[in-house]
Design a protein around this motif. Structure first.
Motif, PDB file in Angstrom:
ATOM      1  N   ILE A 241       0.806  -1.549  -0.384  1.00 14.17           N
ATOM      2  CA  ILE A 241      -0.111   0.430   0.353  1.00 14.17           C
ATOM      3  C   ILE A 241       0.730   1.329  -0.147  1.00 14.17           C
ATOM      4  CG2 ILE A 241      -2.014   1.830   1.639  1.00 14.17           C
ATOM      5  CD1 ILE A 241      -3.292  -1.148   1.803  1.00 14.17           C
ATOM      6  N   HIS A 242       1.857   1.685   1.035  1.00 17.26           N
ATOM      7  CA  HIS A 242       3.171   2.405   0.379  1.00 17.26           C
ATOM      8  C   HIS A 242       3.598   2.427  -0.914  1.00 17.26           C
ATOM      9  CE1 HIS A 242       6.237   4.616   1.859  1.00 17.26           C
ATOM     10  NE2 HIS A 242       6.853   4.117   1.225  1.00 17.26           N
ATOM     11  N   HIS A 243       4.022   1.456  -1.294  1.00 18.17           N
ATOM     12  CA  HIS A 243       4.167   2.239  -2.750  1.00 18.17           C
ATOM     13  C   HIS A 243       3.450   2.490  -3.640  1.00 18.17           C
ATOM     14  CE1 HIS A 243       8.787   0.722  -3.184  1.00 18.17           C
ATOM     15  NE2 HIS A 243       8.522  -0.115  -1.375  1.00 18.17           N
ATOM     16  N   THR A 244       2.066   2.395  -3.731  1.00 21.33           N
ATOM     17  CA  THR A 244       1.041   2.842  -4.109  1.00 21.33           C
ATOM     18  C   THR A 244       0.394   3.982  -3.916  1.00 21.33           C
ATOM     19  OG1 THR A 244      -0.583   1.347  -3.215  1.00 21.33           O
ATOM     20  CG2 THR A 244       0.177  -0.271  -5.299  1.00 21.33           C
ATOM     21  N   THR A 245       0.660   4.113  -2.243  1.00 19.38           N
ATOM     22  CA  THR A 245      -0.355   5.265  -2.194  1.00 19.38           C
ATOM     23  C   THR A 245       0.746   6.942  -1.738  1.00 19.38           C
ATOM     24  OG1 THR A 245      -0.001   5.358  -0.028  1.00 19.38           O
ATOM     25  CG2 THR A 245      -2.286   4.602  -1.273  1.00 19.38           C
ATOM     26  N   TYR A 246       1.841   6.199  -1.929  1.00 16.59           N
ATOM     27  CA  TYR A 246       2.981   7.214  -1.225  1.00 16.59           C
ATOM     28  C   TYR A 246       2.653   7.678   0.052  1.00 16.59           C
ATOM     29  CZ  TYR A 246       4.139   6.472  -6.099  1.00 16.59           C
ATOM     30  OH  TYR A 246       4.322   5.898  -7.254  1.00 16.59           O
ATOM     31  N   ARG A 247       1.719   8.066   0.926  1.00 13.53           N
ATOM     32  CA  ARG A 247       1.302   8.592   2.133  1.00 13.53           C
ATOM     33  C   ARG A 247       1.357   7.909   3.183  1.00 13.53           C
ATOM     34  NH1 ARG A 247       3.954  13.000   1.166  1.00 13.53           N
ATOM     35  NH2 ARG A 247       1.993  13.801   2.329  1.00 13.53           N
ATOM     36  N   HIS A 248       1.610   6.358   3.257  1.00 13.17           N
ATOM     37  CA  HIS A 248       0.772   5.892   4.131  1.00 13.17           C
ATOM     38  C   HIS A 248       1.967   4.483   4.604  1.00 13.17           C
ATOM     39  CE1 HIS A 248      -3.125   7.758   2.286  1.00 13.17           C
ATOM     40  NE2 HIS A 248      -2.793   7.360   3.675  1.00 13.17           N
ATOM     41  N   ASN A 249       1.371   3.774   5.388  1.00  4.72           N
ATOM     42  CA  ASN A 249       2.467   2.844   6.133  1.00  4.72           C
ATOM     43  C   ASN A 249       4.232   2.672   5.435  1.00  4.72           C
ATOM     44  OD1 ASN A 249      -0.499   2.466   6.370  1.00  4.72           O
ATOM     45  ND2 ASN A 249       0.070   0.544   4.783  1.00  4.72           N
ATOM     46  N   TYR A 250       4.407   4.426   6.340  1.00  7.01           N
ATOM     47  CA  TYR A 250       5.885   4.623   7.114  1.00  7.01           C
ATOM     48  C   TYR A 250       6.864   3.731   7.755  1.00  7.01           C
ATOM     49  CZ  TYR A 250       4.121   9.177   4.711  1.00  7.01           C
ATOM     50  OH  TYR A 250       4.082  10.078   3.528  1.00  7.01           O
ATOM     51  N   GLY A 251       6.121   2.463   8.649  1.00  9.55           N
ATOM     52  CA  GLY A 251       6.380   2.112   9.399  1.00  9.55           C
ATOM     53  C   GLY A 251       7.627   1.043   9.385  1.00  9.55           C
ATOM     54  N   HIS A 252       8.348   0.490   9.877  1.00  8.76           N
ATOM     55  CA  HIS A 252       9.461  -0.908   9.067  1.00  8.76           C
ATOM     56  C   HIS A 252       8.818  -2.025  10.342  1.00  8.76           C
ATOM     57  CE1 HIS A 252      13.114  -1.528   7.879  1.00  8.76           C
ATOM     58  NE2 HIS A 252      13.908  -2.405   9.240  1.00  8.76           N
ATOM     59  N   TYR A 253       8.955  -2.222  10.969  1.00  8.79           N
ATOM     60  CA  TYR A 253       8.586  -3.580  12.189  1.00  8.79           C
ATOM     61  C   TYR A 253       7.708  -3.753  11.764  1.00  8.79           C
ATOM     62  CZ  TYR A 253      13.495  -3.872  12.834  1.00  8.79           C
ATOM     63  OH  TYR A 253      15.317  -4.446  12.228  1.00  8.79           O
ATOM     64  N   THR A 254       6.427  -2.751  12.645  1.00 12.94           N
ATOM     65  CA  THR A 254       4.756  -2.513  12.889  1.00 12.94           C
ATOM     66  C   THR A 254       4.318  -1.599  12.685  1.00 12.94           C
ATOM     67  OG1 THR A 254       5.470  -1.316  15.328  1.00 12.94           O
ATOM     68  CG2 THR A 254       6.621  -3.666  15.599  1.00 12.94           C
ATOM     69  N   VAL A 255       2.932  -1.967  12.930  1.00  6.90           N
ATOM     70  CA  VAL A 255       2.191  -0.386  12.449  1.00  6.90           C
ATOM     71  C   VAL A 255       2.136   0.469  13.268  1.00  6.90           C
ATOM     72  CG1 VAL A 255       1.050  -2.428  11.004  1.00  6.90           C
ATOM     73  CG2 VAL A 255       0.059  -1.977  13.391  1.00  6.90           C
ATOM     74  N   TRP A 256       2.785   0.280  15.007  1.00 10.28           N
ATOM     75  CA  TRP A 256       2.253   1.157  15.915  1.00 10.28           C
ATOM     76  C   TRP A 256       2.205   2.522  15.509  1.00 10.28           C
ATOM     77  CZ3 TRP A 256       4.647  -3.229  19.482  1.00 10.28           C
ATOM     78  CH2 TRP A 256       3.894  -3.771  19.273  1.00 10.28           C
ATOM     79  N   MET A 257       3.641   3.166  14.254  1.00  9.80           N
ATOM     80  CA  MET A 257       3.552   4.455  14.605  1.00  9.80           C
ATOM     81  C   MET A 257       3.171   5.013  13.744  1.00  9.80           C
ATOM     82  SD  MET A 257       6.160   5.258  16.930  1.00  9.80           S
ATOM     83  CE  MET A 257       7.176   4.423  17.497  1.00  9.80           C
ATOM     84  N   ASP A 258       2.381   4.708  12.567  1.00  8.27           N
ATOM     85  CA  ASP A 258       1.832   5.003  11.686  1.00  8.27           C
ATOM     86  C   ASP A 258       0.148   4.942  12.241  1.00  8.27           C
ATOM     87  OD1 ASP A 258       3.056   4.804   9.004  1.00  8.27           O
ATOM     88  OD2 ASP A 258       3.555   2.933   9.989  1.00  8.27           O
ATOM     89  N   TRP A 259      -0.536   3.923  13.166  1.00  7.94           N
ATOM     90  CA  TRP A 259      -1.348   4.327  13.864  1.00  7.94           C
ATOM     91  C   TRP A 259      -0.911   4.740  15.079  1.00  7.94           C
ATOM     92  CZ3 TRP A 259      -1.521   4.114  19.493  1.00  7.94           C
ATOM     93  CH2 TRP A 259      -2.610   3.977  20.110  1.00  7.94           C
ATOM     94  N   MET A 260      -0.024   5.616  15.506  1.00  5.18           N
ATOM     95  CA  MET A 260      -0.237   6.854  16.331  1.00  5.18           C
ATOM     96  C   MET A 260       0.193   7.990  15.856  1.00  5.18           C
ATOM     97  SD  MET A 260       3.183   7.164  18.944  1.00  5.18           S
ATOM     98  CE  MET A 260       3.687   5.653  19.599  1.00  5.18           C
ATOM     99  N   PHE A 261       0.834   8.160  14.663  1.00  2.00           N
ATOM    100  CA  PHE A 261       0.830   9.209  13.664  1.00  2.00           C
ATOM    101  C   PHE A 261      -0.068   9.286  12.706  1.00  2.00           C
ATOM    102  CE2 PHE A 261       5.388   8.398  15.670  1.00  2.00           C
ATOM    103  CZ  PHE A 261       4.630  10.380  16.610  1.00  2.00           C
ATOM    104  N   GLY A 262      -1.414   9.361  12.416  1.00  2.00           N
ATOM    105  CA  GLY A 262      -2.084   8.796  11.789  1.00  2.00           C
ATOM    106  C   GLY A 262      -1.916   8.722  10.032  1.00  2.00           C
ATOM    107  N   THR A 263      -1.157   7.366  10.271  1.00  2.00           N
ATOM    108  CA  THR A 263      -0.202   7.541   8.781  1.00  2.00           C
ATOM    109  C   THR A 263      -1.814   5.753   8.464  1.00  2.00           C
ATOM    110  OG1 THR A 263       1.998   7.009   9.374  1.00  2.00           O
ATOM    111  CG2 THR A 263       1.144   9.265   8.379  1.00  2.00           C
ATOM    112  N   LEU A 264      -1.706   5.231   9.324  1.00  2.00           N
ATOM    113  CA  LEU A 264      -2.206   3.736   8.809  1.00  2.00           C
ATOM    114  C   LEU A 264      -3.041   3.646   8.182  1.00  2.00           C
ATOM    115  CD1 LEU A 264      -0.974   0.558   9.574  1.00  2.00           C
ATOM    116  CD2 LEU A 264      -2.349   0.956  11.746  1.00  2.00           C
ATOM    117  N   ARG A 265      -2.928   2.922   6.799  1.00  2.00           N
ATOM    118  CA  ARG A 265      -3.755   2.421   6.383  1.00  2.00           C
ATOM    119  C   ARG A 265      -4.101   0.142   6.602  1.00  2.00           C
ATOM    120  NH1 ARG A 265      -5.707   4.590   0.543  1.00  2.00           N
ATOM    121  NH2 ARG A 265      -5.799   5.987   1.929  1.00  2.00           N
ATOM    122  N   ASP A 266      -4.752  -0.159   6.372  1.00  2.00           N
ATOM    123  CA  ASP A 266      -4.845  -1.539   6.945  1.00  2.00           C
ATOM    124  C   ASP A 266      -5.611  -2.130   5.613  1.00  2.00           C
ATOM    125  OD1 ASP A 266      -5.664  -4.502   7.622  1.00  2.00           O
ATOM    126  OD2 ASP A 266      -6.251  -3.793   9.275  1.00  2.00           O
TER     127      ASP A 266
END
Length: 275
Positions: A241-266
């Motif tokens: 998803i990160h490679h297709t939207t460019y604006r989501h899912n910047y995290g590395h090992y876990t989803v927690w940072m994206d969840w915390m900073f509002g950039t998570l897309r499931d």
């Protein structure tokens, strides 16, 4: 750790000599490589080890998902072409010599006592080691998230560095070999949190080295487009998803940072929307 005596620091020197021997003795006579300057010994060992790990993990994973399990994990029309994978390998190989400078520098700093590294888990005990490791991983996760996000948000950084990696923006252009296909400075910037952590939290030196080299395996895994569905792991489903939207899912090992900073897309939610 920082401020330790020469005798203690010599343990790190002996440890890196042992690593050098494992990798270099099989390729060069011991007398030959030991004549090289110490930083060059470490760099050469890191380069050979990282390159071997990149090709072995990449080829084995591609063979498994594209041939042994053809059409099971990845549809036939989504399998990247051999040409695309070769181009990814070329980009990664151009960057590899520069990637290996960072672990070489971190070893030099450890051997000189500038970090908070310790040599043996027995020195701190398993409970403290576990706490230190979790803290280390949180620092790395936070650092990589923001380094990655700024490589997108700061336009010159994206244009001149990170765009090299984002030419792979569809499922049929992503492969395990894309995991290290970065501009050299981009790859180094995203690995720097591993080194910063050495100055912040007491770190087991061998664990640090293993985690650095496991990056080659991890990045191969998150570029295979197979959604592992293991929460809270930031697996390939999220990274695609990160490679297709460019604006989501910047995290590395876990989803927690994206969840915390509002950039998570499931990816599960994306699949439901598509249906």
């Amino acid at each position: 750790m920082a401020g330790c005596g020469a005798e203690y620091l010599h343990q790190f020197v002996e440890e890196t000599d042992w690593y050098n021997g494992i990798v270099l003795d099989g390729l060069l006579p011991g007398v030959a490589w030991r004549r090289l300057p110490r930083p060059l010994q470490s760099w050469l060992r890191n380069y050979i080890g990282a390159t071997t790990l990149y090709f072995v993990s990449g080829f084995l994973w591609c063979f498994y998902i594209y041939y042994l399990k053809r059409n099971v994990y990845v549809p036939k029309d989504a399998i990247p072409s051999n040409k695309a994978m070769i181009l990814q390998i070329i980009v990664a190989m151009k960057a590899m010599p520069w990637y290996c400078v960072l672990p070489t520098l971190s070893e030099c700093m450890v051997e000189n006592g500038w970090t908070r590294c310790f040599s043996s888990i027995r020195e701190v005990g398993w409970p403290a080691y576990t706490v230190y490791l979790i803290t280390y991983l949180v620092i790395v996760e936070f650092g990589i998230y923001w380094a990655h996000r700024e490589l997108h948000d700061i336009k010159p950084l994206y244009k001149y560095l990170h765009a090299t990696h984002h030419v792979y923006n569809k499922q049929n252009t992503l492969s395990p070999f894309a995991g290290l296909a970065f501009h050299p400075l981009d790859g180094i910037l995203q690995a720097v949190p591993h080194v910063i952590a050495l100055f912040v939290v007491p770190t087991h030196f061998m664990t640090h080295m293993l985690l650095l080299f496991c990056e080659a395996v991890w990045t191969a895994n998150i570029h295979d487009c197979i959604h592992g569905k293991i929460w809270p792991v930031m697996g390939a489903g999220y990274h695609t998803i990160h490679h297709t939207t460019y604006r989501h899912n910047y995290g590395h090992y876990t989803v927690w940072m994206d969840w915390m900073f509002g950039t998570l897309r499931d990816p599960e939610e994306e699949l439901k929307k598509a249906e």
